[in-house]
Scaffold this active site. Structure first.
Site, PDB file in Angstrom:
ATOM      1  CD  GLU A 102      -3.211   0.552   0.450  1.00 26.80           C
ATOM      2  OE1 GLU A 102      -2.759   1.445  -0.293  1.00 26.80           O
ATOM      3  OE2 GLU A 102      -4.412   0.441   0.705  1.00 26.80           O
ATOM      4  CG  ASP A 106      -5.860   8.612   6.511  1.00 24.15           C
ATOM      5  OD1 ASP A 106      -5.786   8.849   7.720  1.00 24.15           O
ATOM      6  OD2 ASP A 106      -6.375   9.415   5.715  1.00 24.15           O
ATOM      7  CE  LYS A 134      -2.060  10.826   6.229  1.00 26.47           C
ATOM      8  NZ  LYS A 134      -3.241  11.495   5.627  1.00 26.47           N
TER       9      LYS A 134
HETATM   10  P1  IMP Z   1      -7.509   4.583   4.684  1.00 26.32           P
HETATM   11  O1  IMP Z   1      -8.564   3.609   4.282  1.00 26.32           O
HETATM   12  O2  IMP Z   1      -8.110   5.735   5.435  1.00 26.32           O
HETATM   13  O3  IMP Z   1      -6.367   3.953   5.428  1.00 26.32           O
HETATM   14  O4  IMP Z   1      -6.892   5.232   3.375  1.00 26.32           O
HETATM   15  C1  IMP Z   1      -7.261   4.801   2.129  1.00 26.32           C
HETATM   16  C2  IMP Z   1      -6.728   5.567   0.981  1.00 26.32           C
HETATM   17  O5  IMP Z   1      -6.919   6.963   1.151  1.00 26.32           O
HETATM   18  C3  IMP Z   1      -5.237   5.406   0.731  1.00 26.32           C
HETATM   19  O6  IMP Z   1      -4.910   4.214   0.067  1.00 26.32           O
HETATM   20  C4  IMP Z   1      -4.997   6.626  -0.143  1.00 26.32           C
HETATM   21  O7  IMP Z   1      -5.363   6.361  -1.483  1.00 26.32           O
HETATM   22  C5  IMP Z   1      -5.940   7.663   0.445  1.00 26.32           C
HETATM   23  N1  IMP Z   1      -5.213   8.571   1.361  1.00 26.32           N
HETATM   24  C6  IMP Z   1      -5.199   8.546   2.709  1.00 26.32           C
HETATM   25  N2  IMP Z   1      -4.438   9.543   3.202  1.00 26.32           N
HETATM   26  C7  IMP Z   1      -3.956  10.205   2.115  1.00 26.32           C
HETATM   27  C8  IMP Z   1      -3.080  11.344   1.966  1.00 26.32           C
HETATM   28  O8  IMP Z   1      -2.575  11.956   2.926  1.00 26.32           O
HETATM   29  N3  IMP Z   1      -2.810  11.717   0.691  1.00 26.32           N
HETATM   30  C9  IMP Z   1      -3.321  11.073  -0.416  1.00 26.32           C
HETATM   31  N4  IMP Z   1      -4.135  10.026  -0.309  1.00 26.32           N
HETATM   32  C10 IMP Z   1      -4.455   9.587   0.937  1.00 26.32           C
END
Ligand code: IMP
Length: 179
Positions: A102, A106, A134
Site C-alpha cells: 500500500e 490512514d 499515519k
Molecule cells: P484509509 O482507508 O483511510 O487507510 O486510506 C485509504 C486511501 O486513502 C489510501 O490508500 C490513499 O489512497 C488515500 N489517502 C489517505 N491519506 C492520504 C493522503 O494523505 N494523501 C493522499 N491520499 C491519501
C-alpha cells in the site's frame, strides 16, 4: 522544488527523494531476509502504490509474482449504500505467502477491507506493507509487517499519492499547508 501548488492547495516539501529511496531499499532488504526461500506473491493496491512498487521490486531478490489490484466502488442496495470490491485478481493465491503493498495507511479501513477479502482466497499467510503510515489517524486494528515512514495526520501528495487525481508524478512527498 520546496513548494508546489496543486489545484487550489499549496504543499511544502516533506520527504525528499533521497529519503524515500533509502526507506524503500531498506524495506526490500528486510523482505529479502525475512521471506528468503519462499515463493512470494506481491499485490500492489492501485492507484497510489505504483511508484513505491516499481522502486521496491527492483531491490527484491526473491522468487516472486507481482500483481496489482484495484478497489472499485459501486452502488449497492439502499441499505448497504456504496459497496467496495477488490478487482483484478486472476491468479490463484491459495496456500501462498501474500504481501500487500500500500502507498499509505490512514484510517486503516481500506487495508482492513482488503485483508478480509484476500482471506477468502485462502492464502497461507498475508503480510501487510505500507510506505507511509499515519498512526494517529488509524482506527482499525491492522497489524502492519512493514512500515516505511510514520507520518502525522496531515494530507500528503507525491510519489504516487494524489490530491483529486493530481500530483502523483512528483518525485518527493509534500505535505499540505493549511490556510
Ligand atoms: P484509509 O482507508 O483511510 O487507510 O486510506 C485509504 C486511501 O486513502 C489510501 O490508500 C490513499 O489512497 C488515500 N489517502 C489517505 N491519506 C492520504 C493522503 O494523505 N494523501 C493522499 N491520499 C491519501
Amino acid at each position: 522544488m520546496d513548494k508546489v501548488k496543486i489545484l487550489d492547495k499549496e504543499f511544502k516539501l516533506f520527504i525528499s527523494e533521497k529519503r524515500i529511496q533509502e526507506v524503500v531499499e531498506e524495506m526490500a532488504h528486510r523482505m529479502n531476509k525475512e521471506l528468503k526461500g519462499q515463493k512470494v506473491f506481491f499485490i500492489g493496491i492501485l492507484n497510489g502504490c505504483f511508484m513505491f512498487v516499481a522502486d521496491l521490486v527492483r531491490h527484491l531478490d526473491l522468487d516472486c509474482t507481482i500483481t496489482f489490484l484495484k478497489l472499485a466502488s459501486y452502488q449497492g442496495t439502499s441499505s448497504t449504500g456504496k459497496v467496495k470490491r477488490l478487482i483484478g485478481l486472476n491468479e490463484d493465491i491459495k496456500g501462498q505467502t501474500v504481501v500487500v503493498l500500500e502507498d499509505i495507511v490512514d484510517t486503516g479501513i481500506t487495508l482492513d477491507f482488503i485483508q478480509k477479502q484476500l482471506r477468502g482466497y485462502e492464502p497461507a499467510e498475508i503480510k501487510l506493507a505500507t510506505l507511509l503510515y499515519k498512526p494517529e489517524a488509524c482506527r482499525q486494528d491492522v497489524s502492519l509487517d512493514y512500515v516505511g515512514i510514520e507520518i502525522p495526520d496531515d494530507f500528503v501528495v507525491g510519489y504516487g499519492l494524489d490530491y483529486n487525481g493530481c500530483g502523483r508524478n512528483l518525485r518527493q512527498i509534500y505535505t499540505i499547508i493549511e490556510d
